[in-house]
Every structure is written in structure tokens, then in C-alpha cells.
Design a protein around this motif. Structure first.
Motif, PDB file in Angstrom:
ATOM      1  N   ARG A   1       0.839  -1.189   0.000  1.00 25.57           N
ATOM      2  CA  ARG A   1       0.000   0.000   0.000  1.00 25.57           C
ATOM      3  C   ARG A   1       0.879   1.247   0.000  1.00 25.57           C
ATOM      4  NH1 ARG A   1      -0.284   3.205   4.377  1.00 25.57           N
ATOM      5  NH2 ARG A   1       0.178   2.340   6.423  1.00 25.57           N
ATOM      6  N   ASN A   2       0.404   2.242  -0.707  1.00 25.49           N
ATOM      7  CA  ASN A   2       1.122   3.509  -0.733  1.00 25.49           C
ATOM      8  C   ASN A   2       0.926   4.240   0.584  1.00 25.49           C
ATOM      9  OD1 ASN A   2      -0.087   3.024  -3.698  1.00 25.49           O
ATOM     10  ND2 ASN A   2       1.909   4.006  -3.852  1.00 25.49           N
ATOM     11  N   LYS A   3       1.963   4.890   1.046  1.00 29.77           N
ATOM     12  CA  LYS A   3       1.823   5.745   2.212  1.00 29.77           C
ATOM     13  C   LYS A   3       0.967   6.955   1.835  1.00 29.77           C
ATOM     14  CE  LYS A   3       6.098   4.502   4.601  1.00 29.77           C
ATOM     15  NZ  LYS A   3       7.372   5.033   5.162  1.00 29.77           N
ATOM     16  N   ILE A   4       0.226   7.458   2.812  1.00 29.93           N
ATOM     17  CA  ILE A   4      -0.681   8.574   2.567  1.00 29.93           C
ATOM     18  C   ILE A   4      -0.214   9.790   3.358  1.00 29.93           C
ATOM     19  CG2 ILE A   4      -3.064   9.372   2.533  1.00 29.93           C
ATOM     20  CD1 ILE A   4      -2.707   6.846   0.904  1.00 29.93           C
ATOM     21  N   GLY A   5       0.014  10.877   2.649  1.00 28.62           N
ATOM     22  CA  GLY A   5       0.363  12.138   3.286  1.00 28.62           C
ATOM     23  C   GLY A   5      -0.727  13.167   3.045  1.00 28.62           C
ATOM     24  N   VAL A   6      -0.499  14.359   3.558  1.00 26.64           N
ATOM     25  CA  VAL A   6      -1.478  15.441   3.376  1.00 26.64           C
ATOM     26  C   VAL A   6      -0.710  16.730   3.126  1.00 26.64           C
ATOM     27  CG1 VAL A   6      -1.629  15.868   5.880  1.00 26.64           C
ATOM     28  CG2 VAL A   6      -3.480  16.638   4.376  1.00 26.64           C
ATOM     29  N   SER A   7      -1.231  17.533   2.218  1.00 29.70           N
ATOM     30  CA  SER A   7      -0.640  18.841   1.956  1.00 29.70           C
ATOM     31  C   SER A   7      -1.116  19.841   3.001  1.00 29.70           C
ATOM     32  CB  SER A   7      -1.042  19.323   0.560  1.00 29.70           C
ATOM     33  OG  SER A   7      -0.635  20.665   0.368  1.00 29.70           O
ATOM     34  N   THR A   8      -0.204  20.709   3.425  1.00 31.31           N
ATOM     35  CA  THR A   8      -0.601  21.767   4.346  1.00 31.31           C
ATOM     36  C   THR A   8      -1.685  22.648   3.717  1.00 31.31           C
ATOM     37  OG1 THR A   8       1.185  23.244   3.579  1.00 31.31           O
ATOM     38  CG2 THR A   8       1.656  21.810   5.469  1.00 31.31           C
ATOM     39  N   TYR A   9      -1.740  22.688   2.396  1.00 29.58           N
ATOM     40  CA  TYR A   9      -2.789  23.425   1.679  1.00 29.58           C
ATOM     41  C   TYR A   9      -4.180  22.960   2.101  1.00 29.58           C
ATOM     42  CZ  TYR A   9      -5.932  24.381  -2.285  1.00 29.58           C
ATOM     43  OH  TYR A   9      -6.990  24.747  -3.067  1.00 29.58           O
ATOM     44  N   SER A  10      -4.320  21.675   2.415  1.00 28.32           N
ATOM     45  CA  SER A  10      -5.618  21.119   2.787  1.00 28.32           C
ATOM     46  C   SER A  10      -6.201  21.811   4.011  1.00 28.32           C
ATOM     47  CB  SER A  10      -5.492  19.620   3.081  1.00 28.32           C
ATOM     48  OG  SER A  10      -5.036  18.917   1.940  1.00 28.32           O
ATOM     49  N   PHE A  11      -5.335  22.255   4.910  1.00 28.77           N
ATOM     50  CA  PHE A  11      -5.785  22.899   6.140  1.00 28.77           C
ATOM     51  C   PHE A  11      -6.032  24.400   5.943  1.00 28.77           C
ATOM     52  CE2 PHE A  11      -3.221  19.229   7.429  1.00 28.77           C
ATOM     53  CZ  PHE A  11      -4.074  18.590   8.304  1.00 28.77           C
ATOM     54  N   TRP A  12      -5.446  24.985   4.878  1.00 29.54           N
ATOM     55  CA  TRP A  12      -5.507  26.425   4.669  1.00 29.54           C
ATOM     56  C   TRP A  12      -6.416  26.813   3.495  1.00 29.54           C
ATOM     57  CZ3 TRP A  12      -1.442  29.550   1.615  1.00 29.54           C
ATOM     58  CH2 TRP A  12      -1.750  30.919   1.661  1.00 29.54           C
TER      59      TRP A  12
ATOM     60  N   VAL B   1      -8.192   4.895  -9.900  1.00 32.67           N
ATOM     61  CA  VAL B   1      -6.918   5.613  -9.878  1.00 32.67           C
ATOM     62  C   VAL B   1      -5.826   4.733  -9.264  1.00 32.67           C
ATOM     63  CG1 VAL B   1      -5.676   7.597  -8.912  1.00 32.67           C
ATOM     64  CG2 VAL B   1      -8.011   7.887  -9.794  1.00 32.67           C
ATOM     65  N   ALA B   2      -6.156   4.073  -8.150  1.00 31.03           N
ATOM     66  CA  ALA B   2      -5.181   3.204  -7.493  1.00 31.03           C
ATOM     67  C   ALA B   2      -4.751   2.071  -8.412  1.00 31.03           C
ATOM     68  CB  ALA B   2      -5.770   2.648  -6.197  1.00 31.03           C
ATOM     69  N   ASP B   3      -5.684   1.515  -9.166  1.00 30.69           N
ATOM     70  CA  ASP B   3      -5.343   0.444 -10.114  1.00 30.69           C
ATOM     71  C   ASP B   3      -4.401   0.954 -11.201  1.00 30.69           C
ATOM     72  OD1 ASP B   3      -6.867  -1.403  -8.766  1.00 30.69           O
ATOM     73  OD2 ASP B   3      -8.610  -1.234 -10.087  1.00 30.69           O
ATOM     74  N   ILE B   4      -4.650   2.167 -11.692  1.00 37.94           N
ATOM     75  CA  ILE B   4      -3.794   2.749 -12.730  1.00 37.94           C
ATOM     76  C   ILE B   4      -2.361   2.891 -12.228  1.00 37.94           C
ATOM     77  CG2 ILE B   4      -3.303   4.918 -13.957  1.00 37.94           C
ATOM     78  CD1 ILE B   4      -6.374   5.236 -14.273  1.00 37.94           C
ATOM     79  N   PHE B   5      -2.208   3.377 -11.013  1.00 36.64           N
ATOM     80  CA  PHE B   5      -0.856   3.612 -10.504  1.00 36.64           C
ATOM     81  C   PHE B   5      -0.182   2.325 -10.033  1.00 36.64           C
ATOM     82  CE2 PHE B   5      -2.294   7.840 -11.033  1.00 36.64           C
ATOM     83  CZ  PHE B   5      -1.130   8.560 -11.278  1.00 36.64           C
ATOM     84  N   ALA B   6      -0.988   1.361  -9.594  1.00 39.17           N
ATOM     85  CA  ALA B   6      -0.413   0.054  -9.265  1.00 39.17           C
ATOM     86  C   ALA B   6       0.122  -0.611 -10.527  1.00 39.17           C
ATOM     87  CB  ALA B   6      -1.466  -0.836  -8.600  1.00 39.17           C
ATOM     88  N   ALA B   7      -0.602  -0.481 -11.635  1.00 39.97           N
ATOM     89  CA  ALA B   7      -0.162  -1.068 -12.901  1.00 39.97           C
ATOM     90  C   ALA B   7       1.147  -0.447 -13.373  1.00 39.97           C
ATOM     91  CB  ALA B   7      -1.241  -0.891 -13.971  1.00 39.97           C
ATOM     92  N   ALA B   8       1.387   0.809 -13.003  1.00 40.31           N
ATOM     93  CA  ALA B   8       2.633   1.486 -13.360  1.00 40.31           C
ATOM     94  C   ALA B   8       3.718   1.268 -12.305  1.00 40.31           C
ATOM     95  CB  ALA B   8       2.379   2.978 -13.533  1.00 40.31           C
ATOM     96  N   ASP B   9       3.431   0.419 -11.310  1.00 36.76           N
ATOM     97  CA  ASP B   9       4.359   0.098 -10.225  1.00 36.76           C
ATOM     98  C   ASP B   9       4.744   1.348  -9.431  1.00 36.76           C
ATOM     99  OD1 ASP B   9       5.766  -1.743  -8.674  1.00 36.76           O
ATOM    100  OD2 ASP B   9       7.617  -1.493  -9.818  1.00 36.76           O
ATOM    101  N   TYR B  10       3.766   2.234  -9.231  1.00 35.47           N
ATOM    102  CA  TYR B  10       4.018   3.426  -8.431  1.00 35.47           C
ATOM    103  C   TYR B  10       3.973   3.064  -6.957  1.00 35.47           C
ATOM    104  CZ  TYR B  10       3.546   7.967  -6.220  1.00 35.47           C
ATOM    105  OH  TYR B  10       3.744   9.057  -5.411  1.00 35.47           O
ATOM    106  N   ARG B  11       5.060   3.292  -6.236  1.00 34.48           N
ATOM    107  CA  ARG B  11       5.155   2.925  -4.831  1.00 34.48           C
ATOM    108  C   ARG B  11       5.331   4.132  -3.913  1.00 34.48           C
ATOM    109  NH1 ARG B  11       9.044  -2.476  -5.158  1.00 34.48           N
ATOM    110  NH2 ARG B  11       8.093  -3.372  -7.034  1.00 34.48           N
ATOM    111  N   GLY B  12       5.220   5.323  -4.491  1.00 41.75           N
ATOM    112  CA  GLY B  12       5.462   6.531  -3.722  1.00 41.75           C
ATOM    113  C   GLY B  12       4.265   6.984  -2.916  1.00 41.75           C
TER     114      GLY B  12
END
Length: 312
Positions: free
Chosen positions: A37-48, A273-284
């Protein structure tokens, strides 16, 4: 013919290995899947969200809230920093470490899309300084953009026009691409020196489409320039363009719109979206950008739940 003791032990071992090989390989595959599973972060923009003075939503407050809500990392909006003094930067790093958060993205703004060579030079110098800030913060990737033509009166008007704006009178898109490509190329040596991967975002201007973003990235052709993909900035051919961007993505920004969007709302299928990025081996990282009108303290945890369920 007698079998020696050594041969007996060897044959027994081979038989046992053959018997367990398939189940073990299956275990490895399942184990990788369980840990993928990809780690989940948040942008400070979300709070502002540019609601009120930035001083009312400092990065330090965003760190504490993000940690309490259960995020893995934080993407810092450059405009929200407050101070660029080294003591302030190091305090942010210390606070994030104690909160158990990765500082995983630095979101900046550029305006390379201008015929004014002096203005482009100032933007290059600013971007180089931003790369060095990311380095001092220990952040490995930095969002950049092309800038805009500036032929639309306001950002609200730009959004009403689906991000489209006329080319500056007397100039062409081809000239615009040349300005942007040359400017970003000037920033690459600093990115390499600092170990900061630049991610060109689909963020209006010449980056409004995947084709525009990829043309710039592929022409510069450096491992230090990749793509920051924003799920909320493709207003047509959404999934097709996400597929185009996925192989070069170093940070995936995920928009949510609880309470209705500030400018518009998109119906984004995050399982797809998750399937698309999993297919591209996106692990970020997946970095939440909440852009709805619901109370952030309520909607941001809801958004985290949504993304956790999709990116498993």
C-alpha cells in the motif's frame, strides 16, 4: 546400487525444497501485496486553502493535526512557510520527526511562461532557492509548474474556463514551450546537487494536459525531472491522462471535495486511480489535497479513510 549418506541427505533436501517452493513463492507474492500500500500524506494546503492569512494556519499546526489524524507524511506548501530562516526550517524538521511524519513533498510555484527574459531569470533564481530550501528541510521531491499566460483576469475566471486561456498576443505556444524548457533545464544541476527530484505538475498553463507535461519532461530527459500528478487538474479524458502520467510520477496528489468544491467538484473513482498507478508500479506517496468546503477538521480524516481504502 547403494545410495551414499550424502546423496540421501541431498536428495531428501531437494525433494523437500520442491515441495515447499510453490507455497513459499505464493507467500512471497501475498506478502509483497500486503505490504504494497502507498503511504498517505497530506498537503498543508488542505488545512488552509488560501482561506484567510497564512499565519493563521502555520506549518507547525498542520504537523500536529496531520499526526493526530494518522497520516504518514506531510507535503509543505511553500507559500505557507512563514519564514525561510534556517532555525525555522530545522524546527519544522524536528517537530515532524517527533510527530512521526515524513516531510515528503515541497509544493512551489513558478511563472516561466513569459516573453520577459528578465522575469524568467528571476523565476529561475527563485526556483533554485526553493530547491535549496527543500534540501535543508530534507524533502526529496518538489512540485514545480510551467506558469500561466496571464491572459485571464483572475484565477476564478480561469477555473470558469476549465483552465484554458488564450496565448499571449504576438507569441505562440511553441515559443512558450521553449521558454519553459530552457528555464527548467537551468534548474536541473541544482536539483541533482541537492538530491531533490523535481515533479512537473499538470497545473494549468502548458501543463494543463498530460501531453504538455510529458513533452517538457521528455525533452529535458533527466532523472531529476519527473512528474507530480494531480488527480483534480484533468477536466477531460481524466483516466486516460492519468495513465499517461503514471509511469513518470514521483508524487501523486489526490483531490477530495467534501462539502462541494471551491471552484468545481470532480467525481474521482479512487479505486480506479489506485489500479492505474499500481499497474505502473508506483510505490510513492499519495498526498491529499482537500479542496472542499466542509470543515477541514472533519473532511480531512474522511478523505484519509477514502484514500486508505483505495490504495491497499
Amino acid at each position: 546400487m547403494k545410495t551414499s549418506r550424502k546423496e540421501f541427505i541431498r536428495n531428501t533436501a531437494l525433494g523437500t525444497a520442491a515441495g515447499i517452493a510453490a507455497p513459499f513463492q505464493q507467500f512471497q507474492t501475498e506478502n509483497r501485496a500486503n505490504n504494497s500500500r502507498n503511504k498517505i500524506g497530506v498537503s498543508t494546503y488542505s488545512f488552509w486553502q488560501f482561506n484567510g492569512p497564512k499565519e493563521e494556519t502555520p506549518v507547525s499546526e498542520c504537523i500536529e493535526k496531520a499526526a493526530e489524524m494518522g497520516f504518514d507524511g506531510l507535503e509543505i506548501l511553500w507559500m505557507q512557510m512563514g519564514s525561510y530562516e534556517n532555525s525555522h526550517l530545522q524546527n519544522i524538521k524536528r517537530q515532524a520527526l517527533h510527530a512521526g511524519l515524513d516531510l515528503m513533498g515541497f509544493s512551489t510555484h513558478q511563472d516561466f511562461l513569459t516573453p520577459d527574459e528578465e522575469e524568467r531569470e528571476k523565476e529561475i533564481e527563485k526556483t533554485i532557492e526553493q530547491i535549496e530550501l527543500a534540501y535543508r528541510l530534507g524533502i526529496p521531491t518538489m512540485r514545480i509548474n510551467t506558469g500561466r499566460w496571464g491572459t485571464t483576469g483572475s484565477f476564478d475566471e480561469l477555473m470558469a474556463n476549465d483552465g484554458k486561456e488564450p496565448v499571449l498576443e504576438g507569441y505562440t505556444r511553441e515559443q512558450g514551450f521553449r521558454w519553459v524548457i530552457d528555464a527548467i533545464a537551468r534548474c536541473i544541476p541544482t536539483a541533482e546537487k541537492c538530491g531533490v527530484v523535481l515533479g512537473l505538475e499538470n497545473h494549468w498553463g502548458l501543463g494543463r494536459t498530460a501531453e504538455g507535461v510529458l513533452r517538457i519532461v521528455e525533452e529535458i530527459d533527466s532523472p531529476w525531472l519527473q512528474v507530480t500528478t494531480d488527480t483534480g487538474n484533468f477536466l477531460e479524458r481524466q483516466y486516460e491522462q492519468l495513465e499517461m502520467m503514471a509511469p513518470k510520477t514521483v508524487l501523486l496528489q489526490a483531490k477530495t471535495y467534501f462539502g462541494g468544491g471551491k471552484w468545481y467538484s470532480l467525481d474521482i473513482d479512487y479505486d480506479r486511480v489506485a489500479d492505474i498507478f499500481a499497474a505502473a508500479d508506483y510505490r510513492g506517496y499519495v498526498s491529499l489535497e482537500f479542496e472542499g468546503q466542509e470543515d477541514p477538521d472533519k473532511a480531512i480524516p474522511q478523505s484519509l479513510d477514502l484514500l486508505r481504502q483505495a490504495f491497499v
